[in-house]
Design an enzyme around this catalytic site. Structure first.
Site: not given
Length: 244
Positions: A185, A150, A154, A59, A18, A188
């Site tokens: 992606t 996860y 999120k 990050v 993405m 997945t």
């Protein structure tokens, strides 16, 4: 002239998936795009393919964020758009998730977003405002088994987005969250034919460019939206279809 002429956009996790699709579309609309990633080979390749710039960025590192933003401001210009896209997943149930794995997912998916937001505030103020797009997930709207870290990360991104929108709105900085469902992606890989996609109202996996087009709308046209969720999931979170 493209919708983003004269704008500088920084995208995290831009080396593939993405992030790479976002970089290509924003560049096609005239933005100067800074592709950031820890993957230098693919990051440089994406940047070269769109006429953009690559910067190495972990990050989770406060110092690295500070260095990259300062360098971009000095060599390219003030940052108008930040897409916090970098993320990882760990398929483990809560009872067997190791603390190190939990911390890794939270650090990249949530703390990385926090550091990104905080790092661009001053440059966006200097630019007269800006837009921050935080990539959450349908896992920020509902629970999933075997994805405890996860899902927690999120949901955190979703809440952080709202708090940041309140803090930064008067500085003309909009902050929104995007919640993709299953998208084709590397994350997945192998799940393309999963039965969960067949049960959606749009019964297929999504494509990265479908997320990118939503992000373009958010940064270019959604000028009265901040602090809100935008879902791109083929209808997966709409509800359950009953065969009666």
């Amino acid at each position: 002239m493209g919708k983003l002429e004269g704008k500088v956009a920084l995208i995290t996790g831009g080396a593939m998936g993405m992030g790479a699709a976002d970089a290509a579309l924003l560049a096609s609309e005239g933005a100067t795009v800074v592709v950031t990633d820890v993957d230098e080979k693919d990051g440089n390749a994406v940047a070269a393919s769109i006429g953009g710039h690559y910067r190495h960025l972990d990050v989770t590192s406060e110092d690295n964020w500070r260095e990259v933003v300062a360098d971009v401001v000095a060599t390219i210009g003030n940052i108008d758009i930040l897409v916090n896209n970098a993320g990882v997943v760990a398929f483990t149930p809560v009872a067997t998730t190791e603390l190190a794995e939990w911390n890794r997912v939270i650090d990249i998916n949530l703390t990385g977003v926090f550091l990104g937001i905080r790092s661009v505030v001053e440059t966006m103020k200097a630019a007269g405002g800006g837009v921050i797009v935080n990539l959450s997930s349908t896992a920020g709207m509902m629970g999933y088994s075997n994805l405890s870290a996860y899902v927690a990360s999120k949901w955190g991104v979703r809440g952080l987005t709202k708090a940041a929108a309140l803090d930064l709105g008067r500085d003309n900085i909009r902050v929104v969250s995007v919640h993709p469902g299953g998208i084709r992606t590397p994350m997945t890989a192998g799940l393309e034919g999963n039965e969960m996609y067949a049960s959606q109202p749009i019964p297929r996996i999504g494509e990265p460019d479908e997320v990118a087009r939503l992000i373009l709308y958010l940064v270019a046209d959604a000028t009265f939206s901040t602090g809100t969720e935008f879902i791109v999931d083929g209808g997966a979170t709409v509800g359950q279809a009953l065969n009666v």
